[in-house]
Design a protein around this motif. Structure first.
Motif, PDB file in Angstrom:
ATOM      1  N   PRO A  76       0.867  -1.415  -0.056  1.00  0.00           N
ATOM      2  CA  PRO A  76       0.119  -0.099  -0.014  1.00  0.00           C
ATOM      3  C   PRO A  76       1.003   1.134   0.056  1.00  0.00           C
ATOM      4  O   PRO A  76       0.593   2.248  -0.557  1.00  0.00           O
ATOM      5  CB  PRO A  76      -0.926  -0.088   1.382  1.00  0.00           C
ATOM      6  N   VAL A  79       1.913   1.587  -3.368  1.00  0.00           N
ATOM      7  CA  VAL A  79       0.712   2.416  -4.271  1.00  0.00           C
ATOM      8  C   VAL A  79       0.524   3.848  -3.918  1.00  0.00           C
ATOM      9  O   VAL A  79       0.266   4.678  -4.830  1.00  0.00           O
ATOM     10  CB  VAL A  79      -0.573   1.423  -3.882  1.00  0.00           C
ATOM     11  N   SER A 110       0.902   6.415  -6.856  1.00  0.00           N
ATOM     12  CA  SER A 110      -0.547   6.960  -7.452  1.00  0.00           C
ATOM     13  C   SER A 110      -0.392   8.269  -8.190  1.00  0.00           C
ATOM     14  O   SER A 110      -1.364   8.904  -8.885  1.00  0.00           O
ATOM     15  CB  SER A 110      -1.455   6.904  -6.431  1.00  0.00           C
ATOM     16  N   TYR A 133       2.513  -6.643  -6.258  1.00  0.00           N
ATOM     17  CA  TYR A 133       1.084  -6.488  -5.692  1.00  0.00           C
ATOM     18  C   TYR A 133       0.813  -5.106  -5.728  1.00  0.00           C
ATOM     19  O   TYR A 133      -0.479  -4.818  -6.392  1.00  0.00           O
ATOM     20  CB  TYR A 133       1.009  -6.893  -4.101  1.00  0.00           C
ATOM     21  N   THR A 184      -2.579  -3.772  -8.126  1.00  0.00           N
ATOM     22  CA  THR A 184      -3.494  -2.734  -7.680  1.00  0.00           C
ATOM     23  C   THR A 184      -3.683  -1.535  -8.472  1.00  0.00           C
ATOM     24  O   THR A 184      -4.938  -1.250  -8.892  1.00  0.00           O
ATOM     25  CB  THR A 184      -3.035  -2.403  -6.101  1.00  0.00           C
ATOM     26  N   ASN A 235      -5.590  -2.468 -11.664  1.00  0.00           N
ATOM     27  CA  ASN A 235      -6.922  -2.843 -11.544  1.00  0.00           C
ATOM     28  C   ASN A 235      -7.692  -1.884 -11.683  1.00  0.00           C
ATOM     29  O   ASN A 235      -8.927  -1.772 -11.798  1.00  0.00           O
ATOM     30  CB  ASN A 235      -7.080  -3.788 -10.625  1.00  0.00           C
ATOM     31  N   LYS A 236      -6.867  -0.597 -11.342  1.00  0.00           N
ATOM     32  CA  LYS A 236      -7.854   0.707 -11.220  1.00  0.00           C
ATOM     33  C   LYS A 236      -8.260   1.103 -12.527  1.00  0.00           C
ATOM     34  O   LYS A 236      -9.151   1.968 -12.793  1.00  0.00           O
ATOM     35  CB  LYS A 236      -6.777   1.814 -10.686  1.00  0.00           C
ATOM     36  N   PHE A 278     -11.182  -9.360  -2.346  1.00  0.00           N
ATOM     37  CA  PHE A 278     -10.502  -8.136  -2.481  1.00  0.00           C
ATOM     38  C   PHE A 278     -10.898  -7.477  -3.828  1.00  0.00           C
ATOM     39  O   PHE A 278     -11.103  -6.204  -3.699  1.00  0.00           O
ATOM     40  CB  PHE A 278      -8.963  -8.522  -2.365  1.00  0.00           C
ATOM     41  N   ARG A 279     -11.267  -8.213  -4.799  1.00  0.00           N
ATOM     42  CA  ARG A 279     -11.807  -7.510  -6.070  1.00  0.00           C
ATOM     43  C   ARG A 279     -13.189  -7.003  -6.028  1.00  0.00           C
ATOM     44  O   ARG A 279     -13.331  -6.123  -6.678  1.00  0.00           O
ATOM     45  CB  ARG A 279     -11.474  -8.591  -7.124  1.00  0.00           C
TER      46      ARG A 279
END
Length: 197
Positions: free
Chosen positions: A67, A70, A74, A126, A130, A133-134, A194-195
């Motif tokens: 995270p 991310v 981001s 990971y 993530t 997938n956005k 999670f998805r």
């Protein structure tokens, strides 16, 4: 509320992965093949190798640095603003990582930096998963899960076969049960929850 519950359930399920993966007497790529339906290849291969090289705690703590990655990427990938609060949180996480690395180098349980490094590489995969997938907007959680897991199997099978194959003689009844739990619970169900968030 449903999204929060799905997220909490997925984190509980993912949090227990190491307990199962640590005790399967196969290489990380062989474990990833049998549970390839759980996530993308790099994430699982490096995570399972981290569990083999260090303690479950060190591997999990370094893996859950995802995270932070991310948040750091981001602004570049998702064009999100990096607030002061997020910057402070990243700084605290980096400090925590520093202490983990110190423990890995000077801990009483041995030299664990390699395993921590594998955990951080898995966190990187990971984080990429993530962020990518956005950008997927037209599919629901189940469709995304099935698509990604199918692609994972398609890519991982040749890798395993061309880098030593499968050692079926090392697969015990206990290993089969542990891999089924990893594949179905931690991979399929946890990934779906999670998805769905």
């Amino acid at each position: 509320m449903r999204e929060k519950l799905s997220f909490v359930l997925s984190m509980i399920i993912f949090g227990a992965v190491g307990v199962f993966a640590k005790y399967i007497d196969l290489s990380s790529k062989e474990i990833a093949l049998f549970i390839a339906s759980a996530a993308l290849n790099g994430n699982w291969i490096f995570l399972f190798q981290a569990y083999k090289e260090t303690t479950i705690a060190n591997a999990a703590l370094s893996y859950y640095f995802a995270p932070v990655l991310v948040i750091m990427f981001s602004p570049f990938v998702l064009k999100e603003k990096l607030s002061l609060k997020k910057t402070v949180c990243v700084g605290i996480a980096l400090l925590g990582l520093f202490f983990i690395l110190q423990n890995g180098r000077m801990g009483t349980t041995g030299y664990h930096l390699l395993g921590i490094g594998y955990g951080l590489v898995a966190a990187g995969f990971y984080a990429v998963l993530t962020l990518v997938n956005k950008f997927i907007r037209d599919l629901d959680g189940l469709a995304i899960t099935l698509l990604q897991l199918g692609l994972s199997v398609t890519m991982l099978l040749p890798f395993v076969l061309f880098t030593g194959g499968l050692n079926f003689l090392k697969i015990t009844g206990d290993a089969v049960i542990l891999m089924l739990v990893l594949g179905i619970l931690h991979g399929g169900i946890g990934f779906y929850f999670f998805r769905s968030t």
